[in-house]
Design a protein around this motif. Structure first.
Motif, PDB file in Angstrom:
ATOM      1  N   SER A 106      86.362  10.134  18.894  1.00  0.00           N
ATOM      2  CA  SER A 106      86.316   9.801  19.999  1.00  0.00           C
ATOM      3  C   SER A 106      85.882   7.741  20.380  1.00  0.00           C
ATOM      4  N   PHE A 107      84.597   7.908  19.373  1.00  0.00           N
ATOM      5  CA  PHE A 107      83.927   6.465  19.682  1.00  0.00           C
ATOM      6  C   PHE A 107      85.547   6.151  18.646  1.00  0.00           C
ATOM      7  N   PHE A 108      86.137   5.559  17.788  1.00  0.00           N
ATOM      8  CA  PHE A 108      86.649   4.227  17.158  1.00  0.00           C
ATOM      9  C   PHE A 108      87.713   4.330  17.746  1.00  0.00           C
ATOM     10  N   THR A 109      88.913   4.878  19.006  1.00  0.00           N
ATOM     11  CA  THR A 109      89.691   4.843  19.675  1.00  0.00           C
ATOM     12  C   THR A 109      89.606   3.812  20.128  1.00  0.00           C
ATOM     13  N   THR A 110      89.722   2.519  19.927  1.00  0.00           N
ATOM     14  CA  THR A 110      88.968   1.207  20.560  1.00  0.00           C
ATOM     15  C   THR A 110      89.971   0.555  21.362  1.00  0.00           C
ATOM     16  N   GLU A 111      91.582   1.078  21.546  1.00  0.00           N
ATOM     17  CA  GLU A 111      92.684   0.495  22.083  1.00  0.00           C
ATOM     18  C   GLU A 111      92.781   0.529  23.901  1.00  0.00           C
ATOM     19  N   HIS A 112      91.593   1.456  24.001  1.00  0.00           N
ATOM     20  CA  HIS A 112      91.823   1.288  25.562  1.00  0.00           C
ATOM     21  C   HIS A 112      90.283   0.941  25.726  1.00  0.00           C
ATOM     22  N   HIS A 113      89.240   0.142  25.727  1.00  0.00           N
ATOM     23  CA  HIS A 113      88.498  -0.348  25.673  1.00  0.00           C
ATOM     24  C   HIS A 113      88.307  -1.135  26.944  1.00  0.00           C
ATOM     25  N   GLU A 114      89.302  -1.561  27.894  1.00  0.00           N
ATOM     26  CA  GLU A 114      88.777  -2.597  29.018  1.00  0.00           C
ATOM     27  C   GLU A 114      88.607  -1.044  30.298  1.00  0.00           C
ATOM     28  N   ASN A 115      89.895  -0.449  29.513  1.00  0.00           N
ATOM     29  CA  ASN A 115      90.695   0.961  30.906  1.00  0.00           C
ATOM     30  C   ASN A 115      88.747   2.068  30.836  1.00  0.00           C
ATOM     31  N   GLN A 116      88.203   2.091  29.477  1.00  0.00           N
ATOM     32  CA  GLN A 116      87.438   3.117  29.293  1.00  0.00           C
ATOM     33  C   GLN A 116      86.099   1.916  29.993  1.00  0.00           C
ATOM     34  N   LYS A 117      85.564   1.147  29.675  1.00  0.00           N
ATOM     35  CA  LYS A 117      84.277   0.174  30.834  1.00  0.00           C
ATOM     36  C   LYS A 117      84.899   0.815  32.027  1.00  0.00           C
ATOM     37  N   ALA A 118      85.813  -0.468  32.100  1.00  0.00           N
ATOM     38  CA  ALA A 118      86.271   0.010  34.459  1.00  0.00           C
ATOM     39  C   ALA A 118      85.651   1.510  34.747  1.00  0.00           C
ATOM     40  N   ASN A 119      86.753   2.954  32.988  1.00  0.00           N
ATOM     41  CA  ASN A 119      86.082   3.893  33.929  1.00  0.00           C
ATOM     42  C   ASN A 119      84.370   4.611  33.886  1.00  0.00           C
ATOM     43  N   ILE A 120      84.191   3.977  33.031  1.00  0.00           N
ATOM     44  CA  ILE A 120      82.567   4.690  32.992  1.00  0.00           C
ATOM     45  C   ILE A 120      81.883   3.607  34.434  1.00  0.00           C
ATOM     46  N   LEU A 121      82.429   2.523  34.522  1.00  0.00           N
ATOM     47  CA  LEU A 121      81.598   2.306  35.570  1.00  0.00           C
ATOM     48  C   LEU A 121      82.003   3.194  37.087  1.00  0.00           C
ATOM     49  N   PHE A 122      83.338   3.244  37.068  1.00  0.00           N
ATOM     50  CA  PHE A 122      83.553   4.298  38.660  1.00  0.00           C
ATOM     51  C   PHE A 122      82.870   5.586  38.125  1.00  0.00           C
ATOM     52  N   LEU A 123      82.740   6.422  37.336  1.00  0.00           N
ATOM     53  CA  LEU A 123      82.031   7.358  37.102  1.00  0.00           C
ATOM     54  C   LEU A 123      80.645   7.730  37.877  1.00  0.00           C
ATOM     55  N   GLN A 124      80.345   6.536  36.973  1.00  0.00           N
ATOM     56  CA  GLN A 124      78.593   6.251  37.386  1.00  0.00           C
ATOM     57  C   GLN A 124      78.495   6.053  38.760  1.00  0.00           C
ATOM     58  N   GLU A 125      79.580   5.295  39.569  1.00  0.00           N
ATOM     59  CA  GLU A 125      79.361   5.596  40.970  1.00  0.00           C
ATOM     60  C   GLU A 125      79.804   6.228  41.469  1.00  0.00           C
ATOM     61  N   LEU A 126      80.459   7.050  41.263  1.00  0.00           N
ATOM     62  CA  LEU A 126      80.208   8.147  41.707  1.00  0.00           C
ATOM     63  C   LEU A 126      79.127   8.983  42.104  1.00  0.00           C
ATOM     64  N   GLY A 127      78.407   8.574  40.660  1.00  0.00           N
ATOM     65  CA  GLY A 127      77.321   9.835  40.644  1.00  0.00           C
ATOM     66  C   GLY A 127      77.162  10.435  39.918  1.00  0.00           C
ATOM     67  N   LEU A 128      77.687  10.108  38.990  1.00  0.00           N
ATOM     68  CA  LEU A 128      77.841  11.291  37.487  1.00  0.00           C
ATOM     69  C   LEU A 128      77.110  11.269  36.788  1.00  0.00           C
ATOM     70  N   LYS A 129      75.931  12.134  36.025  1.00  0.00           N
ATOM     71  CA  LYS A 129      74.950  11.557  35.406  1.00  0.00           C
ATOM     72  C   LYS A 129      75.403  10.995  34.251  1.00  0.00           C
ATOM     73  N   ASN A 130      74.662  10.129  33.411  1.00  0.00           N
ATOM     74  CA  ASN A 130      75.154   9.442  32.795  1.00  0.00           C
ATOM     75  C   ASN A 130      75.143  10.924  30.619  1.00  0.00           C
ATOM     76  N   ASN A 131      74.546  11.946  31.075  1.00  0.00           N
ATOM     77  CA  ASN A 131      74.508  13.002  30.541  1.00  0.00           C
ATOM     78  C   ASN A 131      75.670  13.581  30.302  1.00  0.00           C
ATOM     79  N   ILE A 132      75.931  13.531  31.698  1.00  0.00           N
ATOM     80  CA  ILE A 132      78.071  13.925  31.868  1.00  0.00           C
ATOM     81  C   ILE A 132      79.243  13.378  31.382  1.00  0.00           C
ATOM     82  N   ILE A 133      79.263  11.915  31.552  1.00  0.00           N
ATOM     83  CA  ILE A 133      79.738  10.767  31.063  1.00  0.00           C
ATOM     84  C   ILE A 133      79.595  10.912  30.066  1.00  0.00           C
ATOM     85  N   THR A 134      78.408  11.196  29.273  1.00  0.00           N
ATOM     86  CA  THR A 134      78.943  10.807  27.556  1.00  0.00           C
ATOM     87  C   THR A 134      79.281  12.587  26.943  1.00  0.00           C
TER      88      THR A 134
END
Length: 352
Positions: A106-134
């Motif tokens: 999971s960590f070394f799949t780096t091809e989707h870096h920009e999408n990963q970043k945008a989605n992490i920020l989106f899930l944080q905005e939704l109110g999901l806790k960081n431990n659930i996002i990890t």
């Protein structure tokens, strides 16, 4: 791009030497992903250095590279970007390196870096806790590969439908977070699927309030359904319980499993219950028993009959529920059976 053609190429000696110095089991890599060893360019020392910098010891580094050899084909810049990204949701580097040890792919799949970043920020905005996002990053990484617009679309469809059915804003937020925590893969669905399923329920005379009730109870199942399977399952239940449309609706509201299990599953479970001497009338009274597999039913009946409890005569409530519910019910029946008649004259034995 890497070539996975292992026939005509030779192993990269420099890569082999660097891995050897890190005590990596090269035979294991040859067996699993030999193509990695054939690439002209690899960053063994650099990637090992970054992992060590994050707190991985020699054994951990070797383990990570054996489990995910393609890590050495990533550039140090890619890995450092990924490290910064995962740090957005990890408490510290110690937790991060632990996650990389457990889920290197999971960590070394780096091809989707920009999408990963945008989605992490989106899930944080939704109110999901960081431990659930990890947890998502490690166990459901594919949801981060989608463009964030696609994931937003699914969530907005859910929000819109929930509110249009009369749900409150506060409840909707809680429901969405619950839904995602239980099954992040709902984001891989299309927003039309949910729309069609809700329309099907409305066409079958469920009121908005009832559809909302089902939506809350069905959780992620609402995505796995299609109007065809729901239609078949409802028809099956209607025939088995010989009930009117209105009665069927009440049964479904009581037990949404009648909607989301396919006919073969319902048939098998029903048969299992009837074989044990349970009547259709009893099942109609407590349809939730159809949520249990035949094996669970047999196991619970065995335990109950060992206490001399006859299920055929009464309700199926004592058979019903989660494992915990059953154990509580079982305990009550057991203590009733074992309760001794108190004799006030008998001497009380006190341990010295």
């Amino acid at each position: 791009t890497y070539t996975t053609d292992t026939k005509s190429r030779e192993e990269n000696k420099k890569t082999i030497e660097s891995l050897y110095r890190l005590s990596v089991d090269i035979k294991k890599i040859r067996r699993l992903k030999e193509w990695v060893l054939l690439q002209d360019v690899a960053y063994v020392k650099e990637i090992a250095g970054i992992l060590q910098e994050m707190g991985a010891d020699e054994t951990a580094v070797a383990n990570i590279l054996e489990r995910c050899p393609e890590a050495i084909l990533r550039t140090p810049a890619e890995i450092n970007s990924q490290r910064a990204l995962w740090q957005l949701v990890c408490q510290n580097e110690k937790q991060l390196i632990k996650l990389i040890e457990q889920f290197p792919e999971s960590f070394f799949t780096t091809e989707h870096h920009e999408n990963q970043k945008a989605n992490i920020l989106f899930l944080q905005e939704l109110g999901l806790k960081n431990n659930i996002i990890t947890r998502f990053l490690t166990s459901a990484p594919s949801i981060f590969y989608n463009p964030v617009e696609k994931n937003k679309n699914v969530i907005e469809t859910l929000q819109r439908n929930y509110l249009s059915l009369g749900g409150s804003d506060a409840n909707m937020k809680i429901w969405i977070l619950k839904l995602l925590s239980q099954n992040p893969f709902i984001l891989l669905n299309t927003s039309t699927a949910i729309q069609e399923n809700l329309e099907f329920l409305q066409q079958n005379d469920f009121t908005d309030h009832e559809v909302l009730q089902l939506l809350s109870k069905l959780k992620g199942f609402i995505f796995q359904l299609t109007s065809t399977t729901m239609q078949k399952s409802m028809l099956f239940s209607k025939n088995v319980f010989k009930c009117s449309d209105q009665e069927l609706k009440q049964l479904v509201l009581k037990c949404p499993a009648l909607l989301y299990y396919s006919v073969p599953v319902l048939e098998e479970r029903l048969e299992g219950l009837l074989k044990e001497g349970i009547s259709v009338a009893q099942i109609r009274e407590t349809p939730m028993v159809l949520e249990l597999t035949t094996q669970i039913v047999q196991y619970r009946l065995k335990k109950l009959s060992a206490l001399g409890y006859d299920i055929k005569g009464g309700t199926l409530e004592s058979l019903n529920g989660t494992k915990k519910d059953f154990e509580v019910n079982y305990g009550k029946i057991q203590s009733k059976k074992e309760r001794p008649i108190f004799n006030p004259v008998a001497p009380i034995h006190v341990e010295d």
